[in-house]
Design a protein around this motif. Structure first.
Motif, PDB file in Angstrom:
ATOM      1  N   ALA A  32      -4.647   2.983   2.847  1.00 16.17           N
ATOM      2  CA  ALA A  32      -5.301   4.248   3.171  1.00 16.17           C
ATOM      3  C   ALA A  32      -6.738   4.034   3.626  1.00 16.17           C
ATOM      4  CB  ALA A  32      -5.263   5.166   1.952  1.00 16.17           C
ATOM      5  N   LEU A  36      -8.423   5.068   7.591  1.00 17.95           N
ATOM      6  CA  LEU A  36      -9.519   5.990   7.905  1.00 17.95           C
ATOM      7  C   LEU A  36     -10.316   5.487   9.102  1.00 17.95           C
ATOM      8  CD1 LEU A  36     -11.222   7.150   4.583  1.00 17.95           C
ATOM      9  CD2 LEU A  36     -10.106   8.572   6.287  1.00 17.95           C
ATOM     10  N   VAL A  49     -14.314  13.973   5.365  1.00 17.82           N
ATOM     11  CA  VAL A  49     -13.071  13.656   6.063  1.00 17.82           C
ATOM     12  C   VAL A  49     -12.440  14.935   6.604  1.00 17.82           C
ATOM     13  CG1 VAL A  49     -12.538  11.526   4.813  1.00 17.82           C
ATOM     14  CG2 VAL A  49     -11.864  13.728   3.831  1.00 17.82           C
ATOM     15  N   TRP A  53      -7.475  12.280   9.157  1.00 15.45           N
ATOM     16  CA  TRP A  53      -7.882  10.974   8.652  1.00 15.45           C
ATOM     17  C   TRP A  53      -9.046  10.368   9.434  1.00 15.45           C
ATOM     18  CZ3 TRP A  53      -5.569   7.817   4.623  1.00 15.45           C
ATOM     19  CH2 TRP A  53      -4.663   8.544   3.822  1.00 15.45           C
ATOM     20  N   CYS A  55     -13.170   9.920   9.180  1.00 15.68           N
ATOM     21  CA  CYS A  55     -14.238   9.959   8.181  1.00 15.68           C
ATOM     22  C   CYS A  55     -15.571  10.087   8.909  1.00 15.68           C
ATOM     23  CB  CYS A  55     -14.219   8.693   7.322  1.00 15.68           C
ATOM     24  SG  CYS A  55     -15.428   8.704   5.980  1.00 15.68           S
ATOM     25  N   VAL A  78     -10.980   9.034   0.537  1.00 18.00           N
ATOM     26  CA  VAL A  78      -9.580   8.765   0.872  1.00 18.00           C
ATOM     27  C   VAL A  78      -8.653   9.397  -0.163  1.00 18.00           C
ATOM     28  CG1 VAL A  78      -9.109   6.576  -0.356  1.00 18.00           C
ATOM     29  CG2 VAL A  78      -8.161   6.958   1.927  1.00 18.00           C
ATOM     30  N   LEU A  81      -7.536  12.866   0.879  1.00 19.23           N
ATOM     31  CA  LEU A  81      -6.469  12.894   1.876  1.00 19.23           C
ATOM     32  C   LEU A  81      -5.131  12.500   1.273  1.00 19.23           C
ATOM     33  CD1 LEU A  81      -8.462  11.299   4.824  1.00 19.23           C
ATOM     34  CD2 LEU A  81      -7.929  13.712   4.468  1.00 19.23           C
ATOM     35  N   ARG A 191       0.419  10.104   8.879  1.00 17.53           N
ATOM     36  CA  ARG A 191      -0.214  10.445   7.599  1.00 17.53           C
ATOM     37  C   ARG A 191       0.776  10.323   6.453  1.00 17.53           C
ATOM     38  NH1 ARG A 191      -2.331  14.758  10.974  1.00 17.53           N
ATOM     39  NH2 ARG A 191      -1.068  16.342   9.913  1.00 17.53           N
TER      40      ARG A 191
END
Length: 414
Positions: A32, A36, A49, A53, A55, A78, A81, A191
């Protein structure tokens, strides 16, 4: 990669060093973290974020924050998300009518509390100002939805307004978001793949991650199913199975009769299946569950084509009561309140004429079961119970499990 030498430019070397540190101390988040995509933005107070995805990173924030704290921010963002805080925030907003900016700030803070009680420590420094549940007098190990009901910001709104994790934390789009058409975003399938890969990595190594992450991984790998859909599907499957509703009829001669001149052979015809619902009315079943059982009886009639005259109901505690046809009246009396022995209910249902093709049992499971398989398909709707509820003056007491020949659906499980 060298640092950005422009005045006020983003120090990417420092930013990526912090991400690498986060990967080293939280290896289960590696997929993950590397998914990003950092985007430089001077409009973001710290790091934030979006649901795609990306940042968004403030160069000034990176410049003044130690690498160890930046690593904690990486893991924090993260986590928003992975735990789908934006999707959950959207659902909460629709259900509770929370549309204001202040409401979204409360969602952001509630999401932070869900994360911060187990994301830091063990090599990951807690960033300055990061809220934990105890800071607001709240217990650990709750979800965003639980904290949102309890958070009352009042005069603290101004002090906490800097807690800005972006639309990925609460679902409200920000001015700096690049949106679905912007560069370097992940689509829905990508995702989901990232979440699933992280969840499988955690689930495959028990004790590898904190309890909150393990619970999240279990839900991602084995998502809960809506029990009403499962119960309806189980009834439809049982009613449409081979043998259910099949009968011989002389209304149309069989095609094979041509091979036997002078002999009339019946043909196999399919009629709508008959369903008998056995409702547990013992004292251990609450009034609310009995009300739910009546609603399920109506749903079962729809699952077999709406023929209410083909659905009968038997109420049973330690003894079976009268068989009621669903179409006779608007209400079905559920009589009982004593002990539980659904074997009497099975016996009463199977002695009915014509015999049912499917028996559906709605019970809390605290009953003996028939020793042999009934001559028809069986579906058990099991009212959910915590293990502690099975203590009937005996701490070692456990009710008999539903038999293997029954299709079991837990009622009330989400």
């Amino acid at each position: 990669m060298t640092a950005d030498t422009r005045p006020g430019g983003l120090d990417r070397e420092k930013l990526f060093a912090a991400r690498l540190h986060a990967v080293r101390v939280r290896p289960y988040l590696a997929t993950a973290l590397f998914a990003l995509c950092p985007v430089e933005s001077r409009r973001v107070p710290t790091m934030a974020v979006d649901r795609y995805w990306r940042c968004y990173v403030s160069p000034a924030f990176v410049a003044r924050t130690p690498v160890e704290e930046l690593a904690g921010v990486w893991a924090h963002e993260v986590a928003h998300l992975l735990r789908d805080h934006h999707g959950r925030g959207d659902r909460i907003a629709r259900e509770r009518g929370l549309t204001g900016v202040g409401d979204r700030l409360r969602m952001n803070i509630a999401a932070d509390l869900e994360i911060n009680d187990d994301v830091y420590g063990d090599g990951l420094t807690r960033p300055r100002g990061a809220l934990r549940p105890g800071d607001l007098g709240l217990p650990d190990d709750q979800l965003m939805e639980d904290y949102l009901r309890e958070i009352q910001l009042g005069s603290r709104v101004g002090d906490l307004a800097w807690l800005e994790c972006g639309s990925g934390a609460d679902g409200l789009e920000r001015a700096w978001d690049l949106g679905p058409e912007g560069a370097h975003g992940l689509d829905a399938q990508e995702r989901d793949l990232v979440r699933l890969r992280v969840a499988r990595g955690i689930a495959g190594r028990p004790g590898y991650a904190p309890g909150g992450w393990e619970r999240w991984a279990e839900e991602v790998c084995h998502p809960p199913q809506p029990w009403r859909e499962l119960l309806g599907a189980a009834v439809r499957s049982a009613a449409s199975g081979a043998g259910a509703g099949d009968d011989y009829s002389y209304g149309r001669p069989a095609r094979r009769a041509t091979a036997l001149p002078g002999t009339v052979l019946p043909s196999l015809r399919r009629r709508p299946p008959r369903v008998c619902v056995v409702v547990d009315t013992s004292g251990s079943v609450s009034d609310a569950e009995l009300g739910s059982a009546l609603l399920e009886v109506a749903s079962i009639s729809r699952a077999v084509g709406g023929r209410r005259d083909l659905v009968t109901v038997v109420s049973c505690d330690a003894a079976a009561q009268t068989v009621h046809t669903l179409c006779r009246s608007a209400g079905i009396p559920l009589v009982g309140g004593g002990g539980t022995d659904l074997r009497a209910g099975f016996d009463r249902a199977l002695r009915a004429r014509p015999r049912p093709d499917v028996v559906v049992v709605l019970t809390d499971g605290q009953t003996p079961w028939p020793a042999s398989r009934p001559p028809c398909r069986t579906v058990v709707g099991l009212f959910s119970r915590p293990v502690s509820s099975y203590n009937e003056n005996d701490p070692d007491y456990r009710p008999d499990e539903p038999p293997a020949w029954a299709r079991v659906v837990t009622i009330g499980a989400t």
